[in-house]
Design a protein around this motif. Sequence first.
Motif, short mmCIF file in Angstrom:
data_model
loop_
_atom_site.label_atom_id
_atom_site.label_comp_id
_atom_site.label_asym_id
_atom_site.label_seq_id
_atom_site.Cartn_x
_atom_site.Cartn_y
_atom_site.Cartn_z
N PHE A 20 0.84 -1.19 0.00
CA PHE A 20 0.00 0.00 0.00
C PHE A 20 0.88 1.24 0.00
CE2 PHE A 20 -2.54 -3.15 2.42
CZ PHE A 20 -3.65 -3.22 1.59
N GLN A 21 0.51 2.20 -0.84
CA GLN A 21 1.16 3.50 -0.82
C GLN A 21 0.52 4.37 0.25
OE1 GLN A 21 0.76 7.44 -3.57
NE2 GLN A 21 1.32 5.58 -4.70
N LYS A 22 1.33 5.15 0.97
CA LYS A 22 0.80 6.19 1.86
C LYS A 22 0.96 7.53 1.17
CE LYS A 22 0.76 8.05 6.53
NZ LYS A 22 1.44 8.09 7.85
N ARG A 23 -0.14 8.22 0.95
CA ARG A 23 -0.14 9.49 0.25
C ARG A 23 0.52 10.58 1.09
NH1 ARG A 23 -4.01 9.73 -3.82
NH2 ARG A 23 -4.66 11.86 -3.35
N HIS A 46 5.58 -9.19 -7.88
CA HIS A 46 6.94 -8.64 -8.00
C HIS A 46 7.73 -9.01 -6.75
CE1 HIS A 46 9.77 -6.16 -10.11
NE2 HIS A 46 9.91 -5.30 -9.12
N ASP A 47 8.72 -9.86 -6.91
CA ASP A 47 9.41 -10.46 -5.77
C ASP A 47 10.63 -9.64 -5.35
OD1 ASP A 47 9.98 -12.23 -3.75
OD2 ASP A 47 11.08 -13.61 -5.05
N VAL A 48 10.39 -8.42 -4.85
CA VAL A 48 11.48 -7.62 -4.30
C VAL A 48 11.05 -7.06 -2.94
CG1 VAL A 48 12.39 -6.99 -6.57
CG2 VAL A 48 10.76 -5.48 -5.45
N PRO A 49 11.99 -6.86 -2.02
CA PRO A 49 11.63 -6.34 -0.70
C PRO A 49 11.34 -4.84 -0.73
CG PRO A 49 14.00 -6.58 -0.87
CD PRO A 49 13.43 -7.16 -2.13
N LEU A 50 10.75 -4.34 0.34
CA LEU A 50 10.43 -2.91 0.43
C LEU A 50 11.65 -2.03 0.20
CD1 LEU A 50 8.04 -2.60 3.52
CD2 LEU A 50 7.44 -2.34 1.11
N GLY A 86 5.25 6.98 2.09
CA GLY A 86 5.80 5.70 2.51
C GLY A 86 5.16 4.56 1.75
N LEU A 87 5.75 3.39 1.90
CA LEU A 87 5.23 2.18 1.29
C LEU A 87 5.12 1.13 2.38
CD1 LEU A 87 4.46 1.18 -1.59
CD2 LEU A 87 6.75 0.19 -1.74
N TYR A 88 3.96 0.47 2.44
CA TYR A 88 3.66 -0.46 3.53
C TYR A 88 3.26 -1.81 2.96
CZ TYR A 88 3.74 3.60 6.60
OH TYR A 88 4.14 4.71 7.29
N GLU A 89 3.67 -2.86 3.66
CA GLU A 89 3.41 -4.22 3.21
C GLU A 89 2.70 -4.99 4.33
OE1 GLU A 89 6.27 -7.10 0.85
OE2 GLU A 89 6.78 -7.13 2.98
N ALA A 90 1.61 -5.66 3.96
CA ALA A 90 0.84 -6.47 4.91
C ALA A 90 0.45 -7.78 4.25
CB ALA A 90 -0.41 -5.72 5.37
N ARG A 91 0.14 -8.77 5.05
CA ARG A 91 -0.34 -10.03 4.50
C ARG A 91 -1.66 -9.79 3.77
NH1 ARG A 91 -2.07 -13.72 7.63
NH2 ARG A 91 -1.59 -15.49 6.26
N LEU A 92 -1.77 -10.35 2.58
CA LEU A 92 -2.98 -10.16 1.78
C LEU A 92 -4.21 -10.71 2.50
CD1 LEU A 92 -4.40 -9.26 -0.81
CD2 LEU A 92 -3.63 -11.38 -1.89
N ASP A 93 -4.07 -11.86 3.15
CA ASP A 93 -5.21 -12.42 3.88
C ASP A 93 -5.64 -11.49 5.02
OD1 ASP A 93 -5.48 -14.65 2.29
OD2 ASP A 93 -4.33 -15.97 3.60
N PRO A 102 9.74 4.70 4.79
CA PRO A 102 9.39 6.06 4.38
C PRO A 102 10.09 6.44 3.08
CG PRO A 102 11.13 6.14 6.02
CD PRO A 102 10.79 4.68 5.83
N SER A 103 9.60 7.50 2.45
CA SER A 103 10.32 8.05 1.31
C SER A 103 11.58 8.74 1.82
CB SER A 103 9.45 9.04 0.54
OG SER A 103 9.08 10.12 1.36
#
Length: 216
Positions: A50-53, A130-134, A146-153, A172-173
């Motif tokens: 998820f992008q944080k605006r 896309h298999d790359v880390p944050l 910022g860019l945030y990663e969470a489990r899809l489930d 964060p950016s």
Amino acid sequence: MSQELFDIYDEHDRKIGTAPRDEVHAKGYLHHSFHCWIVRDTPEGRHILFQKRQDSKDTFPGHFDITAAGHLSAGETVEDAIREVEEELGIPVRMDQLTSLGTIDHYAEGTAGGKSFIDREKCYVFGLLHDVPLTAYRLQEEEVAGLYEARLDDAIALFEGRRDAIPATGIPSFREGQAAPETFPATLSIHQFVPHKYDDYLNVFQKLKHLRPDEK
């Protein structure tokens, strides 16, 4: 400075002309946009980004949103709009890497900068596995906080109302030349997201859950 122009459409999605961005949103003209949702597979399961605006955005500042998205400028095709991914996230992506997830009719109205807006969009939605880390992403500081990663489930459970909040990892950016910051833990709740329809979020999330590397 002249405003960005958008192609505008009638109720049957036939182009009827162009108009400046402010006029499009003031009068609620139908226009087109590009959405790209990114997921990756980890030992803990499939994750969604998820992008944080940025807080400076004129609509929904500081909210979580689609991984990368943008309006189509006048004369642009959906293929041209893939530039949004590299501009916002710093990763080059080709159209043949994306999987079409269909279109969404989006409608929102509110107030931004003291002015009322009506946002009517036909959104072309795509998924990218896309298999790359944050830490591989280089965020556009002007647009992305910022860019945030969470489990899809977990994200599905959140929008189905089965969870009040979900854990995530964020980055964060940062400015060009600065050392890449480390990731940090975060908690995401549903009121922090741009208020697209919950059903639209869930429809996309379910499609992303079944996305395969060889699917196009």
